[in-house]
Design an enzyme around this catalytic site. Structure first.
Site, mmCIF file in Angstrom:
data_model
loop_
_atom_site.group_PDB
_atom_site.id
_atom_site.type_symbol
_atom_site.label_atom_id
_atom_site.label_comp_id
_atom_site.label_asym_id
_atom_site.label_seq_id
_atom_site.Cartn_x
_atom_site.Cartn_y
_atom_site.Cartn_z
ATOM 1 N N ASP A 185 0.826 -1.201 0.000
ATOM 2 C CA ASP A 185 0.000 0.000 0.000
ATOM 3 C C ASP A 185 0.869 1.263 0.000
ATOM 4 O O ASP A 185 1.827 1.376 0.774
ATOM 5 C CB ASP A 185 -0.893 -0.006 1.248
ATOM 6 C CG ASP A 185 -1.741 1.235 1.366
ATOM 7 O OD1 ASP A 185 -2.650 1.405 0.526
ATOM 8 O OD2 ASP A 185 -1.499 2.044 2.290
ATOM 9 N N GLU A 227 1.241 -0.142 -4.973
ATOM 10 C CA GLU A 227 0.472 1.085 -5.171
ATOM 11 C C GLU A 227 1.465 2.222 -4.997
ATOM 12 O O GLU A 227 2.121 2.309 -3.959
ATOM 13 C CB GLU A 227 -0.663 1.222 -4.157
ATOM 14 C CG GLU A 227 -1.449 2.521 -4.369
ATOM 15 C CD GLU A 227 -2.329 2.897 -3.193
ATOM 16 O OE1 GLU A 227 -3.332 3.600 -3.417
ATOM 17 O OE2 GLU A 227 -2.019 2.535 -2.050
#
Length: 580
Positions: free
Chosen positions: A251, A284
């Site tokens: 993330d 990401e």
């Protein structure tokens, strides 16, 4: 370097290791036993061996006063403020030998374990997903967070699987069952920050952070320190090796200012898995750092592609969609032809973003129409099924599932769900107030919520109803949508997947304000062509006559030289034949 946490040596003893550079003394407190002093070692470590077995609960006591959970706890049966528990995941008996699937076969469905009813609830979805054509599930973070309800990005104990979802062995069973259905299992992990409730590292391990660098969540984690790097690398290895997750999605790595840490993590994971086993690593990364996709990572979530498609489908241009409001079809064409839209150009803040990506394979990019962020970070959590005409969404779905990029779905997409997915937490007292008001304040600059009274409509993240409303509703769906996904994924697996290795983009031509034609050379030399029209009027186009028509979202049995309104036409041209 020590292994963080508590690890069984044999059936009756365990080794404990805590990095606590600010502490003068550390003891481990096991239930119904006297505290056992850990020995100080160099570089801030405290270690020791104590009588213990799987299932025993314990705390660390810092300087004789502060009692904390193990920051590398494997299980928190009473939540973040309760005791840690020694876990023997190695005692799980795996039923399905599994080496995984190659990356080019990936069709990923992102899921939130909590709203689906825990690990057992997710297990109940596996047969249907496999039958639809999904090849992998991706769980939103399961690291222990405060309370019972959370997206998972507020976790504070990343080694401990959330206790309200089930036991560690039940998590193993979910992964085992998924493998039995031929499904890979990915996990979203958060290595860029800790949540606000239940994290005590600042009090005994302040060098974990660097105050000179700030992130949206506070002081940045200091990845220059080997103990910190090892903490997160050991976490990645635990999920992949002990729980046998098939992949990780990291993330918001743009908040990690040491990209060499990411390279090291990928190298360590690749080196740890047995020969022949497939493991997927995905990023990401708002910085669009293309070089990382040649350093052990399979792909990156392509926010550029999503954002351009969202503007084309909805006309929304507020917030980060402002970067895509000017000629969004040109931006989508660049995405399909080169991967990233922003490859060094300035964004709306005047800051350069991204690196050249045209040399990368299409499979280096994960394309999606929706995910937890793009739905749940909306004030009211609406899906595209409520924001654009179904015919337009059907056309965009054809592009998503039949392009050579890797498709990502969000739970409910394959049914055409119209149920919202909202931002939810389970904080209390002042923190609950701050989160609720902060959430509403985020939307003050949006036209629909400029009036304070309108912001009162935004659901309270801490209300139980907000969580319950976010459960997928199998009844409020678009008619025929599940059959559409089955049809498209059957085409993908039969016609495209065998040809995907070695694919490369041939570029995309803009045909109109909302229409384009994109081509890819596939690995066997054939050409895939996708003609897309997201406008409500027909668009002239020269359609190839000798191609195999794989899909036409308009169901036009006798195609002419126009693209129907809201349509997607997918064609496969014979080997080495160029599209007109």
């Amino acid at each position: 370097m020590h292994r963080h946490g508590a690890h069984l040596i044999d059936a009756t003893s365990a080794r404990f290791a805590l990095w606590a550079p600010d502490a003068r003394s550390v003891s481990v407190v096991l239930e119904q036993q006297p505290a056992i002093e850990l020995l100080p070692e160099k570089d801030g470590w405290f270690t020791g061996i104590a009588p213990a077995q799987a299932g025993d609960n314990y705390h660390y006591r810092i300087d004789g006063q502060l009692q904390v959970a193990d920051p590398a706890s494997r299980y928190q049966p009473e939540g973040v403020h309760g005791p840690s528990q020694i876990v023997d995941v190695a005692g799980y008996h795996w039923q399905h030998p599994w080496q995984g699937r190659p990356w080019h076969e990936a069709v990923i469905q992102e899921m939130h374990v909590g709203v689906l009813g825990g690990y057992q609830g997710v297990a109940g979805q596996l047969s249907r997903l496999s039958g639809t054509g999904v090849t992998a599930i991706e769980l939103m973070p399961v690291g222990q967070f405060p309370g019972e309800r959370n997206w998972g990005y507020d976790g504070v104990l990343p080694f401990a699987a959330q206790h309200t979802y089930g036991s560690p062995h039940q998590l193993c069973s979910l992964i085992d069952q998924a493998h039995g259905h031929g499904l890979m299992v990915m996990l979203d992990v958060v290595y860029n920050h800790f949540g606000p409730d239940g994290n005590f590292l600042h009090q005994y391990a302040s060098p974990f952070f660097r105050e000179d660098r700030q992130t949206p969540w506070g002081a940045a984690i200091d990845f220059r320190r080997p103990e910190v790097r090892e903490y997160f690398i050991q976490n990645a290895l635990m999920w992949v090796c002990d729980y046998r997750f098939d992949g990780l999605r990291l993330d918001a790595v743009h908040a990690i200012d040491q990209p060499d840490f990411l390279v090291e993590l990928a190298q360590r994971v690749r080196a740890a898995v047995e020969p022949g086993r497939q493991v997927w690593l995905v990023l990401e990364n708002e910085h669009n750092q293309a070089f990382l996709l040649e350093q052990g990572f399979n792909a990156q979530w392509n926010d550029d592609g999503h954002n351009a498609l969202h503007v084309l489908l909805t006309g929304e241009t507020e917030g980060y969609y402002e970067d895509y409001k000017h000629k969004p079809i040109d931006k989508l064409a660049r995405c399909l032809g080169e991967g990233f839209v922003f490859q060094g150009e300035a964004n709306r803040h005047g800051q350069p973003r991204g690196e050249p990506s045209g040399h990368l394979a299409p499979s280096a990019f994960v394309l999606f129409l929706q995910n937890h962020d793009q739905i749940g970070n909306r004030a009211l959590g609406e899906r595209l099924s409520r924001l654009c005409p179904p015919a337009a969404l059907r056309a965009a779905t054809g592009l998503l599932l039949l392009s050579p990029m890797i498709p990502l779905l969000f739970m409910g997409d394959d049914d055409g769900s119209r149920a919202p997915f909202l931002f939810f937490t389970d904080f209390h007292d002042e923190l609950a107030d701050a989160v609720r008001e902060g959430r509403r304040g985020e939307f003050a600059h949006f036209a629909a919520f400029a009036d304070p009274d309108q912001r009162e409509r935004i659901p309270d993240p801490n209300a139980r109803q907000t969580f319950d409303t976010s459960r997928p509703d199998g009844h409020d769906v678009l008619a025929g949508w599940h059959g559409l996904y089955q049809q498209l994924l059957a085409i993908r697996h039969k016609q495209l997947v065998p040809r995907l290795p070695g694919s490369r983009a041939l570029g995309a031509e803009v045909l109109g304000d909302k229409a384009l034609s994109a081509r890819w050379r596939l690995g066997d030399g054939s050409t895939l062509r996708i003609d897309l029209n997201l406008a409500h009027q027909a668009q002239p186009v020269a359609l190839p006559e000798t191609a195999l028509r794989l899909f036409d979202s308009s169901d036009n049995a006798h195609p002419d030289s126009t693209l129907s309104p809201y349509s997607c036409v997918v064609s496969l041209l014979p080997t080495r034949q160029e599209a007109p």
